[in-house]
Design a protein around this motif. Sequence first.
Motif, mmCIF file in Angstrom:
data_model
loop_
_atom_site.group_PDB
_atom_site.id
_atom_site.type_symbol
_atom_site.label_atom_id
_atom_site.label_comp_id
_atom_site.label_asym_id
_atom_site.label_seq_id
_atom_site.Cartn_x
_atom_site.Cartn_y
_atom_site.Cartn_z
ATOM 1 N N VAL A 138 35.732 32.154 65.579
ATOM 2 C CA VAL A 138 36.663 31.957 64.468
ATOM 3 C C VAL A 138 36.207 30.747 63.669
ATOM 4 N N TYR A 139 36.060 30.938 62.370
ATOM 5 C CA TYR A 139 35.711 29.850 61.461
ATOM 6 C C TYR A 139 36.889 29.600 60.516
ATOM 7 N N VAL A 187 29.308 42.219 59.077
ATOM 8 C CA VAL A 187 30.750 42.502 59.037
ATOM 9 C C VAL A 187 31.526 41.236 59.354
ATOM 10 N N THR A 188 32.524 40.928 58.516
ATOM 11 C CA THR A 188 33.366 39.747 58.707
ATOM 12 C C THR A 188 34.829 40.110 58.497
ATOM 13 N N HIS A 189 35.686 39.746 59.466
ATOM 14 C CA HIS A 189 37.133 39.867 59.299
ATOM 15 C C HIS A 189 37.649 38.571 58.673
ATOM 16 N N PHE A 190 38.641 38.670 57.795
ATOM 17 C CA PHE A 190 39.205 37.467 57.187
ATOM 18 C C PHE A 190 40.732 37.542 57.163
ATOM 19 N N ALA A 223 46.535 29.518 53.998
ATOM 20 C CA ALA A 223 47.400 28.725 53.128
ATOM 21 C C ALA A 223 46.735 28.535 51.777
ATOM 22 N N ARG A 224 47.545 28.166 50.773
ATOM 23 C CA ARG A 224 47.036 27.825 49.456
ATOM 24 C C ARG A 224 47.481 26.418 49.099
ATOM 25 N N THR A 225 46.555 25.649 48.533
ATOM 26 C CA THR A 225 46.856 24.298 48.065
ATOM 27 C C THR A 225 46.306 24.175 46.657
ATOM 28 N N GLY A 226 47.186 24.261 45.670
ATOM 29 C CA GLY A 226 46.721 24.244 44.284
ATOM 30 C C GLY A 226 45.847 25.455 44.025
ATOM 31 N N ASN A 227 44.618 25.193 43.593
ATOM 32 C CA ASN A 227 43.682 26.290 43.321
ATOM 33 C C ASN A 227 42.737 26.539 44.492
ATOM 34 N N LEU A 228 43.028 25.926 45.645
ATOM 35 C CA LEU A 228 42.199 26.105 46.833
ATOM 36 C C LEU A 228 42.890 27.041 47.811
ATOM 37 N N THR A 229 42.097 27.808 48.540
ATOM 38 C CA THR A 229 42.633 28.758 49.514
ATOM 39 C C THR A 229 42.006 28.505 50.881
ATOM 40 N N ARG A 230 42.849 28.287 51.876
ATOM 41 C CA ARG A 230 42.360 28.104 53.250
ATOM 42 C C ARG A 230 42.321 29.471 53.921
ATOM 43 N N MET A 231 41.145 29.815 54.451
ATOM 44 C CA MET A 231 40.937 31.136 55.043
ATOM 45 C C MET A 231 40.402 31.017 56.466
ATOM 46 N N GLU A 232 40.694 32.044 57.254
ATOM 47 C CA GLU A 232 40.149 32.162 58.610
ATOM 48 C C GLU A 232 39.177 33.346 58.617
ATOM 49 N N PHE A 233 37.987 33.124 59.172
ATOM 50 C CA PHE A 233 36.964 34.167 59.223
ATOM 51 C C PHE A 233 36.561 34.429 60.669
ATOM 52 N N SER A 234 36.405 35.709 61.008
ATOM 53 C CA SER A 234 35.915 36.097 62.336
ATOM 54 C C SER A 234 34.722 37.029 62.139
ATOM 55 N N PRO A 235 33.507 36.490 62.191
ATOM 56 C CA PRO A 235 32.323 37.337 61.982
ATOM 57 C C PRO A 235 32.039 38.218 63.195
ATOM 58 N N GLU A 241 36.836 28.004 66.670
ATOM 59 C CA GLU A 241 37.126 28.576 67.989
ATOM 60 C C GLU A 241 35.931 29.391 68.483
ATOM 61 N N LEU A 242 35.762 29.394 69.819
ATOM 62 C CA LEU A 242 34.702 30.178 70.444
ATOM 63 C C LEU A 242 35.147 30.524 71.854
ATOM 64 N N SER A 243 35.017 31.776 72.218
ATOM 65 C CA SER A 243 35.348 32.168 73.595
ATOM 66 C C SER A 243 34.300 33.147 74.101
ATOM 67 N N PHE A 244 33.922 32.958 75.378
ATOM 68 C CA PHE A 244 32.897 33.797 75.993
ATOM 69 C C PHE A 244 33.047 33.716 77.513
ATOM 70 N N GLU A 245 32.337 34.574 78.191
ATOM 71 C CA GLU A 245 32.378 34.585 79.653
ATOM 72 C C GLU A 245 31.381 33.575 80.200
ATOM 73 N N HIS A 246 31.873 32.672 81.064
ATOM 74 C CA HIS A 246 30.985 31.680 81.658
ATOM 75 C C HIS A 246 29.967 32.396 82.547
ATOM 76 N N PRO A 247 28.668 32.126 82.368
ATOM 77 C CA PRO A 247 27.644 32.875 83.112
ATOM 78 C C PRO A 247 27.737 32.737 84.635
ATOM 79 N N GLN A 248 28.318 31.637 85.136
ATOM 80 C CA GLN A 248 28.412 31.426 86.586
ATOM 81 C C GLN A 248 29.768 31.807 87.140
ATOM 82 N N SER A 249 30.846 31.259 86.568
ATOM 83 C CA SER A 249 32.193 31.511 87.109
ATOM 84 C C SER A 249 32.740 32.867 86.719
#
Length: 540
Positions: free
Chosen positions: A419-420, A460-463, A467-479, A520-528
């Motif tokens: 998540v970006y 492919v990217t999900h978005f 939020a919006r602040t004035g003319n700026l837009t805060r976005m969340e991206f999940s590639p 954000e980042l989530s993955f399976e730990h290679p050992q545990s």
Amino acid sequence: MGLDSPSDFVELGCAISDLPTYWYEGYCPQSGEQLRLPRTLFVEAIAQGLMRSLGESQEGKMYGVLLVETSSGEQRVLKAFSGLLNGNRIVEGWVPPIPGRDRVAFEEAHTLATLELIKQELIALQDLPERSQYEILLQEFQTQLNELALLHNQRKNERQQQRQRLTEVAAESLEIAEQLNEQSRQDGIDRKQLKRQQNAELQPLKSSIEQADNRIRELKQQRKGLSRQLQTQMHAHYWLTNFAGKSLSLQQLISGSSMPTGTGDCCAPKLLHYAATHHLKPLAMAEFWWGLPSTNQEKVQGAFYGACAERCQPLMGFLLSGLPQGDAIALTQTLPILYEDEWLIVVNKPPGLLSVPGRYRDVQDSVLSRLRHLLPDGESVMAVHRLDRDTSGILVLARDRQTYRQLSQQFQQRQVYKVYEAMLNGSVIEEQGVIDLPLWGDPQNRPIQTVDRPRGKPSVTHFKHMARTGNLTRMEFSPVTGRTHQIRVHAADRRGLGVAILGDRLYGASGDRLHLHARELSFEHPQSKQTLQLTVDTPF
């Protein structure tokens, strides 16, 4: 010249890091000690302020700023341009050229006048009327020869058919056969005559062209010799001074090797020489390109560049000599650690820092370089994935080859959830959705990526709107995929969101930094084999 204040370029109330993004480096000619001067995020912000004041320019060139400290402890800014600015070497408010050129002013004026005459003669010789006349006549004769060849082939075929029919009367056959042979001989004569005519008309033109080409070669050789002679004179009179108080001519500094034209006219030598001769202590320096792209398209407006390998780098060791070296060296700077165990390490990468070192010496500072320097097992550390230099956020590195392979496989098989967060430089209407636009990187226009359906790779990217602040837009991206500049292009391209990320100068938006953060980042730990979920606050 007067010194500028940093507040002339940036708002001093803004918190801007002194984190180095590049190091100007050289080795002291006397001691062999490595000497360094950083480019920092703060001096980049000063440079960006200068960019705004420059406005639109049709003249592409390098500019530079040097943040210095005066004897009273105040911070000031020097600014310089390479070569000429609007045809002038000396411009009020800018660092002057390196001294010495005035001593060869007469020789320079005489040589430049001679070079201009050579240039005009070269143009006249290249535009010689005989060249176009020769090409036209050659084409006309070639057309006539081709038409004649077709006619002769046609006649030849007819003669062969007639010879095959001559079987009835021997005497008549011999007479007709002789006529056919005579016709064949005449065709040969016609072709030879046309070729002789061609040679007669083209040869004088060809001789004139050859004489002109020989003269062109002579003039180019003469031009080369005059240019070298002038450069040698100028380099003998160009004197640089370093922070140890020592002065040497360019000829002494780069003896035994040829110097490219323009050596000494670049921003870095002008800035450092001026600081050294005016008792100013350099703190950080930045050089950037502004205006139309360079001829080879390697330099683009708004991008920062290091010391050029041909002109500046050979001088850097001398120029930095005598400059006190601070204790904060990039490789010893720590990084924010988000997670660490014996198999892997996760850091919060700051903006402006590479994930891994570049190919060239001027881009070696990176997360990987620092960890390899700081950690006891640093040499075995490997970056599992990468973030763009100007992107901040979560970066995962493996501490052994087996872990690296297992984590890399998860990234390749798209089993890692990413998540970006980004601030877009405009208003976005869509609340959420999916962008599916294939991306392609043109080898002739790196590093820019473009949407290209025939040649591009699936991207492919999900978005989701935040939020919006004035003319700026805060976005969340999940590639879903992980292409180079994927989120940046999917945001900026009109077939995506059509709004570039704030600070993304490469894709059309200005700002103090690229407002893109790997949150954000989530993955399976290679050992545990447990899911490792990592989150870090967005810094903007």
